[in-house]
Design a protein around this motif. Structure first.
Motif, PDB file in Angstrom:
ATOM      1  N   UNK A  35       0.749  -1.267  -0.003  1.00 10.70           N
ATOM      2  CA  UNK A  35       0.031   0.032   0.067  1.00 10.70           C
ATOM      3  C   UNK A  35       0.922   1.275  -0.097  1.00 10.70           C
ATOM      4  N   UNK A  36       2.154   1.256   0.549  1.00  9.92           N
ATOM      5  CA  UNK A  36       2.796   2.265   0.876  1.00  9.92           C
ATOM      6  C   UNK A  36       4.130   2.561  -0.213  1.00  9.92           C
ATOM      7  N   UNK A  43      -1.233   2.477 -11.752  1.00 12.37           N
ATOM      8  CA  UNK A  43      -1.401   3.695 -11.166  1.00 12.37           C
ATOM      9  C   UNK A  43      -0.429   4.641 -11.567  1.00 12.37           C
ATOM     10  N   UNK A  44       0.055   4.693 -12.828  1.00 14.04           N
ATOM     11  CA  UNK A  44       1.065   5.715 -13.308  1.00 14.04           C
ATOM     12  C   UNK A  44       2.443   5.757 -12.529  1.00 14.04           C
ATOM     13  N   UNK A  45       2.829   4.635 -12.105  1.00 14.75           N
ATOM     14  CA  UNK A  45       4.084   4.498 -11.041  1.00 14.75           C
ATOM     15  C   UNK A  45       3.933   4.911  -9.816  1.00 14.75           C
ATOM     16  N   UNK A  49      -1.533   4.056  -2.165  1.00 14.35           N
ATOM     17  CA  UNK A  49      -1.732   4.970  -1.107  1.00 14.35           C
ATOM     18  C   UNK A  49      -1.641   6.575  -1.548  1.00 14.35           C
ATOM     19  N   UNK A  50      -0.601   6.509  -2.478  1.00 17.08           N
ATOM     20  CA  UNK A  50      -0.364   7.825  -3.066  1.00 17.08           C
ATOM     21  C   UNK A  50      -1.423   8.171  -4.163  1.00 17.08           C
ATOM     22  N   UNK A  55      -6.137  11.536  -5.550  1.00 17.23           N
ATOM     23  CA  UNK A  55      -7.486  11.377  -6.092  1.00 17.23           C
ATOM     24  C   UNK A  55      -8.344  12.514  -5.218  1.00 17.23           C
ATOM     25  N   UNK A  56      -8.131  12.393  -3.988  1.00 14.04           N
ATOM     26  CA  UNK A  56      -8.668  12.951  -3.005  1.00 14.04           C
ATOM     27  C   UNK A  56      -8.470  14.586  -3.130  1.00 14.04           C
TER      28      UNK A  56
END
Length: 57
Positions: A35-36, A43-45, A49-50, A55-56
């Protein structure tokens, strides 16, 4: 499904666990890594979590 597939090929297949607790500890450590720190092409590298944080924002 994707997580455990990666876990098996990147971690589980290379080790022999003496106890169930050792396996659980390794899974917990891999969850954190996945996740970290583990960058993903889809996810484009970015790590998952990033990607969520981006997105947020």
């Amino acid at each position: 499904e994707s997580f455990f597939g990666h876990f098996k090929t990147e971690c589980y297949d290379f080790k022999t666990y003496q106890t169930f607790e050792d396996l659980v500890a390794d899974i917990d450590a891999y969850i954190y890594f996945y996740n970290n720190q583990r960058f993903q092409e889809k996810h484009n590298g970015l790590a998952p979590l990033e990607m969520r944080n981006k997105a947020v924002a």
